[in-house]
Design a protein around this motif. Structure first.
Motif, PDB file in Angstrom:
ATOM      1  N   GLU A  83       0.777  -1.231   0.000  1.00 12.92           N
ATOM      2  CA  GLU A  83       0.000   0.000   0.000  1.00 12.92           C
ATOM      3  C   GLU A  83       0.817   1.293   0.000  1.00 12.92           C
ATOM      4  O   GLU A  83       0.731   2.060  -0.947  1.00 12.92           O
ATOM      5  CB  GLU A  83      -0.978  -0.009   1.181  1.00 12.92           C
ATOM      6  CG  GLU A  83      -1.964  -1.176   1.118  1.00 12.92           C
ATOM      7  CD  GLU A  83      -3.068  -1.070   2.133  1.00 12.92           C
ATOM      8  OE1 GLU A  83      -3.851  -0.109   2.054  1.00 12.92           O
ATOM      9  OE2 GLU A  83      -3.146  -1.940   3.026  1.00 12.92           O
ATOM     10  N   ILE A  84       1.595   1.567   1.039  1.00 18.56           N
ATOM     11  CA  ILE A  84       2.152   2.922   1.163  1.00 18.56           C
ATOM     12  C   ILE A  84       3.651   2.987   1.389  1.00 18.56           C
ATOM     13  O   ILE A  84       4.213   4.074   1.492  1.00 18.56           O
ATOM     14  CB  ILE A  84       1.437   3.699   2.295  1.00 18.56           C
ATOM     15  CG1 ILE A  84       1.693   3.022   3.651  1.00 18.56           C
ATOM     16  CG2 ILE A  84      -0.046   3.841   2.004  1.00 18.56           C
ATOM     17  CD1 ILE A  84       1.202   3.841   4.834  1.00 18.56           C
ATOM     18  N   THR A  96       3.589   6.480  -5.274  1.00 20.22           N
ATOM     19  CA  THR A  96       2.669   7.123  -4.332  1.00 20.22           C
ATOM     20  C   THR A  96       3.002   6.777  -2.876  1.00 20.22           C
ATOM     21  O   THR A  96       2.134   6.838  -2.004  1.00 20.22           O
ATOM     22  CB  THR A  96       1.215   6.713  -4.627  1.00 20.22           C
ATOM     23  OG1 THR A  96       1.120   5.274  -4.581  1.00 20.22           O
ATOM     24  CG2 THR A  96       0.790   7.206  -5.997  1.00 20.22           C
ATOM     25  N   HIS A 421      -5.431   2.946  -0.565  1.00 17.84           N
ATOM     26  CA  HIS A 421      -4.101   3.403  -0.972  1.00 17.84           C
ATOM     27  C   HIS A 421      -3.456   2.513  -2.014  1.00 17.84           C
ATOM     28  O   HIS A 421      -2.376   2.808  -2.520  1.00 17.84           O
ATOM     29  CB  HIS A 421      -3.180   3.447   0.251  1.00 17.84           C
ATOM     30  CG  HIS A 421      -3.932   3.761   1.513  1.00 17.84           C
ATOM     31  ND1 HIS A 421      -4.663   2.799   2.196  1.00 17.84           N
ATOM     32  CD2 HIS A 421      -4.099   4.906   2.191  1.00 17.84           C
ATOM     33  CE1 HIS A 421      -5.255   3.364   3.247  1.00 17.84           C
ATOM     34  NE2 HIS A 421      -4.924   4.625   3.262  1.00 17.84           N
ATOM     35  N   GLY A 428      -4.260   5.332  -4.936  1.00 17.28           N
ATOM     36  CA  GLY A 428      -3.033   5.734  -4.259  1.00 17.28           C
ATOM     37  C   GLY A 428      -2.727   7.215  -4.344  1.00 17.28           C
ATOM     38  O   GLY A 428      -2.410   7.851  -3.329  1.00 17.28           O
TER      39      GLY A 428
END
Length: 442
Positions: A83-84, A96, A421, A428
């Motif tokens: 995800e992040i 992102t 995300h 994202g």
């Protein structure tokens, strides 16, 4: 640690299939990690990435702690590589990544999740109060070790069941900061697609699916009947039974929608995922853990474990995940709306955000519990009109709406599912913009 130049473009899965034993993981930012013994026999793992921005020092950017759902989903695995985090699951840079706008602290929480572990199953947490107590020990240790972050604005962001834990942790942290037992600059909490009022989610599954042409009249009747059984158990305070009935309701939904994906209604569960989840009593966790289970598990138990160098030999990433869920099953369906109210009353900044295409924690259910708040600003907040936000990927297209009043905000993220995300299936870029807005960088 040198980059994996020799294998660039080959892809992690192909490298693993080729039987390569040594695979160096590229460093994208300054990192730090370690364990904290939060109780006797309970060991919690954390992993910090310092902000890696071309325009600002990490000292001028916020610190964000990320908490995954489940309970039993790994922040250091899912949140980080799916995800992040700075690298994706194939160890390629993520455009992102939140590390571009903040230092990010991933914590495998509760104990038994991811690389965190307990010596015995008796040491697993039973409820969010126990989860919050453990986290206070970790945060006290972290901020004592990393004194450079004590004055930096500290935010807690979360997803799914992680939001339920984040609410309880934030309230306890607010009190700990006031008492001086934890030295940090707590600036707010963000509850993403969060399991704050489970019954409000379950009771809106049927109407949401019906309104999107994913249930017919017969299907709606069956889902409503199953959901009402969950509601009755909750009303009677039989929360472990409610968890069992919730799992049955998930199966009823799948049977009537030809296996709709609970995390994004525009996609569909594979036969293998449905088989895996339907064979378990804890479908929420099992589906989450099996979205990319094979390659992510190999990554975390192979190259990443080797890179970190501190994971005990007897610990397998995710090995205690199911036990974590079972231990928390009696707490799973309990609401924590009252905790959010206490946070708002204490002056803490609270943000709610939700993906439009999420089913498991649908937006309609989120709006229901928000309207139950006793917060004195709610009446004015409800009368406000929301503001449109342009999609960062597509000019002149709306990517989200939001409202904010005093210390409360709500973001409706369009075209996103449960994992807001995620790339490419979710949003994202929009999530990154939201992060900057919540942390007052925009």
């Amino acid at each position: 640690v040198p980059c994996i130049t020799l294998f660039r473009g080959l892809g992690l899965s192909n490298v693993l299939k080729a039987g390569v034993q040594t695979l160096c993981v590229p460093v994208q930012a300054k990192e730090s990690w370690g364990y904290v013994d939060v109780r006797e026999g309970a060991h919690m793992f954390w992993w910090l990435y310092y902000a890696n921005s071309s325009s600002a020092s990490y000292k001028d950017l916020p610190l964000v702690m990320w908490l995954q759902g489940g309970p039993g989903g790994s922040s250091c695995g899912f949140g980080n590589f799916e995800e992040i985090g700075p690298l994706d699951r194939d160890l390629k840079p993520r455009e992102t990544s939140w590390v571009r706008a903040a230092s990010v602290l991933f914590v495998d929480n509760p104990v038994g999740t991811g690389y965190s572990y307990t010596d015995t199953e008796d040491a697993l947490t039973k409820d969010v109060a126990m989860v919050a107590s453990d986290m206070m020990v970790l945060l006290k240790s972290f901020f004592s070790l990393k004194t450079e972050f004590q004055s930096i604005p500290f935010y807690i962001f979360s997803e799914s069941y992680g939001g339920k834990m984040a609410a309880a942790i934030s309230l306890k942290l607010t009190k700990a900061v006031q008492a001086g037992s934890v030295k940090c600059n707590f600036a707010g909490v963000a509850l993403g697609d969060s399991w704050i009022s489970p019954i409000d989610s379950v009771m809106t599954w049927g109407p949401y699916l019906y309104s999107t042409s994913l249930l017919d009249d017969n299907g709606l009747d069956e889902v409503t009947k199953a959901a009402n059984a969950v509601l009755e158990a909750v009303k009677q305070g039989q929360y472990r039974k409610a968890t069992d009935m919730w799992s049955i309701t998930e199966n009823v939904v799948e049977q009537n929608t030809n296996n709709v994906n609970f995390y994004n209604i525009l996609t569909q569960n594979s036969d293998e995922m449905v088989k895996t989840s339907s064979d378990q009593t804890n479908g929420f966790l099992c589906e989450k853990l099996n979205m990319h289970s094979f390659s992510l598990s190999e990554l975390m138990n192979g190259p990443i474990r080797q890179k970190l160098g501190v994971i005990p030999k007897n610990v397998t990433w995710g090995g205690q995940a199911e036990a974590v869920f079972v231990s928390m099953a009696g707490d799973f369906m309990k609401p924590v709306v009252d905790i959010v109210d206490q946070l708002l009353a204490a002056g803490a900044n609270v943000t709610v955000y939700n993906g439009q295409l999420d089913l498991i924690v649908d937006t309609a259910g989120q709006e229901l519990w928000v309207k139950q708040l006793k917060w004195d600003g709610l009446q004015y907040f409800n009368k406000m009109k929301w503001t449109a936000l342009e999609d960062p990927q597509t000019q002149s297209q709306t990517g989200a709406f939001y409202k904010t009043y005093k210390n409360f905000a709500f973001y409706w993220i369009l075209k996103a599912g449960h994992m807001v995300h995620n790339i490419p299936s979710d949003q994202g870029p929009m999530a990154l913009r939201m992060l900057k807005m919540v942390t007052r960088q925009e």
